[in-house]
Design a protein around this motif. Structure first.
Motif, PDB file in Angstrom:
ATOM      1  N   ASN A   1     -34.794  80.327 -11.272  1.00 41.89           N
ATOM      2  CA  ASN A   1     -35.414  81.304 -10.366  1.00 41.89           C
ATOM      3  C   ASN A   1     -35.399  82.680 -11.022  1.00 41.89           C
TER       4      ASN A   1
ATOM      5  N   THR B   1     -43.746  82.537 -11.723  1.00 43.16           N
ATOM      6  CA  THR B   1     -44.740  82.944 -10.719  1.00 43.16           C
ATOM      7  C   THR B   1     -45.437  84.232 -11.144  1.00 43.16           C
TER       8      THR B   1
ATOM      9  N   GLN C   1     -46.775  79.217  -4.354  1.00 43.32           N
ATOM     10  CA  GLN C   1     -45.456  78.638  -4.130  1.00 43.32           C
ATOM     11  C   GLN C   1     -45.219  78.379  -2.637  1.00 43.32           C
ATOM     12  N   ASP C   2     -45.654  79.356  -1.829  1.00 43.09           N
ATOM     13  CA  ASP C   2     -45.491  79.236  -0.386  1.00 43.09           C
ATOM     14  C   ASP C   2     -46.885  79.409   0.218  1.00 43.09           C
TER      15      ASP C   2
ATOM     16  N   GLN D   1     -48.450  71.771   2.444  1.00 43.59           N
ATOM     17  CA  GLN D   1     -48.487  71.622   0.990  1.00 43.59           C
ATOM     18  C   GLN D   1     -49.684  70.764   0.576  1.00 43.59           C
TER      19      GLN D   1
ATOM     20  N   ASP E   1     -48.097  76.210  -8.255  1.00 43.72           N
ATOM     21  CA  ASP E   1     -46.767  76.814  -8.289  1.00 43.72           C
ATOM     22  C   ASP E   1     -45.864  76.001  -7.355  1.00 43.72           C
ATOM     23  N   GLU E   2     -45.004  75.226  -7.920  1.00 45.84           N
ATOM     24  CA  GLU E   2     -44.097  74.339  -7.152  1.00 45.84           C
ATOM     25  C   GLU E   2     -44.882  73.406  -6.219  1.00 45.84           C
TER      26      GLU E   2
ATOM     27  N   SER F   1     -42.572  70.823  -4.107  1.00 43.55           N
ATOM     28  CA  SER F   1     -41.285  71.276  -3.577  1.00 43.55           C
ATOM     29  C   SER F   1     -41.054  70.856  -2.122  1.00 43.55           C
TER      30      SER F   1
ATOM     31  N   SER G   1     -45.708  74.878 -12.195  1.00 46.52           N
ATOM     32  CA  SER G   1     -44.303  75.247 -12.305  1.00 46.52           C
ATOM     33  C   SER G   1     -43.516  74.375 -11.338  1.00 46.52           C
ATOM     34  N   THR G   2     -42.335  74.021 -11.725  1.00 46.20           N
ATOM     35  CA  THR G   2     -41.522  73.155 -10.869  1.00 46.20           C
ATOM     36  C   THR G   2     -40.063  73.242 -11.270  1.00 46.20           C
TER      37      THR G   2
END
Lengths: 319, 262
Positions: A42, A47, A87-88, A146, A164-165, A168, A194-195
């Protein structure tokens, strides 16, 4: 370099926030149709790098191109050919999944309504949300969000997909679907994702980029990464008294070190060598020449990605 | 990138890219029948009920004058406050919710993002609050007056009030690009609306023309226009100043939003 064969090219790309260097002089070249796993702890800068490529944030140094377009001057031209999952993922909560995909599709396409609807319906089916298509997003679970995020990122059949992720918040089935999707897209799309799930990277990536504290500490093909970065290591599992054989092996000029551990009454040697060919031809013979021991297992050691990843991070932390 | 047969890849360039799509979303969001009904009823109570009470209370030959004055004064204060309340979250909410970053990761220009909000919020508000309520007020005044009151001067007054609320829209959107919290975006323009009432009275004592440099003077001008009063005030000056400030704040909102990072 800036041809279609190279999709992403960064040259000393930097991003600082006040005193924090989020990305430090990033030099990266990503070829067409490759799947690149972005790894790092992290705050490593993954990101931020993605946002720089998309024009959501501006570099404080260096330069970068995507499809040959400058990330600062031609950001919109880049975004026409990119699909992005944040990511979110955030959407308009009052919209349904269908309305969201329709809205996103219209950023890329014009044409008859039925053609847009067909594209939307196909996407809903691909992401498994066809039965929830007309429900407002505010009632969606994290996994459904997601999935919708992945759908909206793929709706334009992008030339570059940035995730991005992506896995997740997904259950094992959803994760499997994402990996299958990545493999299906390989032929027509370049993928950057990314993960933190190293197993996924090991399964689908061609290239792995490891970032730590904003710096690119490794960028190499997955095979190269898994073969280790500190010379070839052979692993031998031995039963019996191995002290004489160990001395014999250690005296060879092509052996740089032997690490000995014991487990369940067996001795395990990790023999690091400098000459692969010599090791292949002589190591097993040398070990077996001493009649007081038996070699139960002999193999060239392959690193798990997690092991390689931790090694690279540790060595970059020590630098 | 494949387009799937009948679909064509978008051809817009520059600031127009994404504009039509963003406009379509804003219109569907803000111009829904439910939204219009709620807004219409609220403003009917706030503006036309006040007018009805004034008309009921007034007697004699000054009924229309008092009614027009009350309606325009109420609209000049309440409508800009309503506009600020309606617009204050337009940028901040999207920044906080992450939807601004989501939109801007698509082929959509930042100018289109700001303009789509400016146009749809402005148009919706002016139609419902200024012109619809103005039409109802005009009908009430005509009924109470026993005949149609002059339409064009009243329309002129409504246009002046529309210019006034559009100014506050541009100012609020601009503040939304500067601040991350709602309170200043809401508080500063409302403070300006109320503060101008006192400021203009003070400036009027200093010099007769000085208040004309502020958008707040448009309310006095609207009253004079609706009542066809002779005035020495240079009406073009406050209109020019207000439109110029509106254009300036829209420009600054765009400049500021273009420099923002997500």
């Amino acid at each position: 370099m800036h041809t279609e064969a190279v999709v992403v090219h960064t040259d000393g790309l930097c991003k600082s926030y006040d005193t924090i260097n989020a990305v430090k002089s990033l030099d990266l070249s990503i070829k067409k149709n490759s799947i690149v796993g972005f790894l790092g702890p992290n705050g490593a800068g993954k990101t931020t790098t993605i946002k720089l490529l998309l024009g959501l944030t501006r570099p404080t140094g260096g330069s970068a191109t995507v499809f040959g377009h400058d990330i600062v001057k031609d950001s919109i031209e880049i975004r026409k050919r990119v699909g992005y999952l944040a990511q979110d993922p955030c959407f308009y909560e009052y919209m349904t999944a269908r309305e969201t995909l329709r809205f996103v599709a219209r950023f890329y396409f014009s044409g008859p309504q039925h053609a847009i609807e067909q594209r939307v319906t196909d996407t809903l089916t691909n992401i498994g949300l066809e039965h929830h298509a007309d429900r407002p997003i505010r009632g969606f679970s994290t996994g459904e969000r997601q999935r919708l995020g992945i759908g909206q990122a793929c709706i334009n059949s992008p030339d570059l997909l940035i995730l991005d992720e992506p896995a997740s918040s997904l259950d094992p089935m959803g994760r499997r679907d994402v990996l299958e999707l990545l493999l299906e897209l390989r032929q027509q799309t370049t993928v950057i994702y990314s993960t933190h799930i190293l197993d996924d990277v090991q399964r689908v990536s061609d290239m792995v980029a490891i970032l730590n504290r904003g710096q690119l500490v490794s960028f190499s093909p997955i095979e190269q990464l898994l073969s280790g970065n500190s010379g070839t290591v052979y692993s031998l599992v031995i039963k019996g008294d191995a002290s004489q054989a160990q001395a014999n092996v250690a005296s060879q000029p092509w052996v740089s070190s032997i690490e000995v551990t014991s487990e369940n009454g067996q001795t395990i040697w990790q023999v690091k060598v400098t000459d692969d060919k010599a090791a292949e031809e002589q190591l097993l013979t040398l070990a077996m020449s001493d009649g007081q021991m038996t070699v139960c297992e002999f193999k060239r050691k392959e690193y798990e990605l997690e092991e390689a990843f931790m090694q690279i991070l540790d060595s970059s932390d020590n630098d | 990138m494949t387009n799937g047969g009948e679909l064509q890849l978008i051809r817009e360039q520059g600031w127009r890219i994404g504009f039509v799509n963003l406009m379509r979303r804003e219109i569907s969001r803000r111009f829904s029948m439910r939204n219009w009904l709620i807004q219409g009823v609220i403003w009917l109570v706030l503006l036309n009920l006040v007018l009805a009470l004034v008309l009921e209370a007034e007697e004699g030959g000054q009924t229309i004058t008092a009614g027009v004055t009350a309606f325009i004064l109420a609209t000049s204060v309440l409508a800009p406050i309503g506009m600020v309340v309606a617009a204050h979250g337009a940028i901040i909410n999207e920044k906080k919710a992450g939807t601004a970053a989501w939109i801007l990761s698509k082929p959509a220009s930042r100018i289109a993002f700001i303009l789509s909000k400016f146009i749809t919020i402005g148009l919706g508000f002016v139609i419902i609050v200024i012109f619809l309520q103005g039409l109802i007020a005009y009908t009430q005044l005509s009924v109470f007056g026993g005949g149609l009151i002059p339409a064009f001067p009243f329309l002129g007054a409504l246009i002046l009030m529309a210019i006034n609320v559009i100014f506050y829209l541009s100012f609020t959107l601009f503040l939304g690009t500067i601040f991350e919290a709602r309170i200043p975006v809401l508080g500063i323009p409302i403070g300006l609306i109320i503060g101008q009432v006192f400021l203009l009275a003070f400036l009027g004592n200093v010099s007769e023309w000085l208040p004309n440099l502020f958008p707040g003077s448009l309310s006095d001008m609207a009253i004079q226009t609706a009542l066809e009063s002779s005035t020495s005030a240079p009406w073009i000056l406050p209109v020019f100043v207000t439109l110029s400030l509106t254009a300036l704040f829209v420009y600054l909102a765009i400049v500021r939003f273009r420099s923002q990072e997500f």
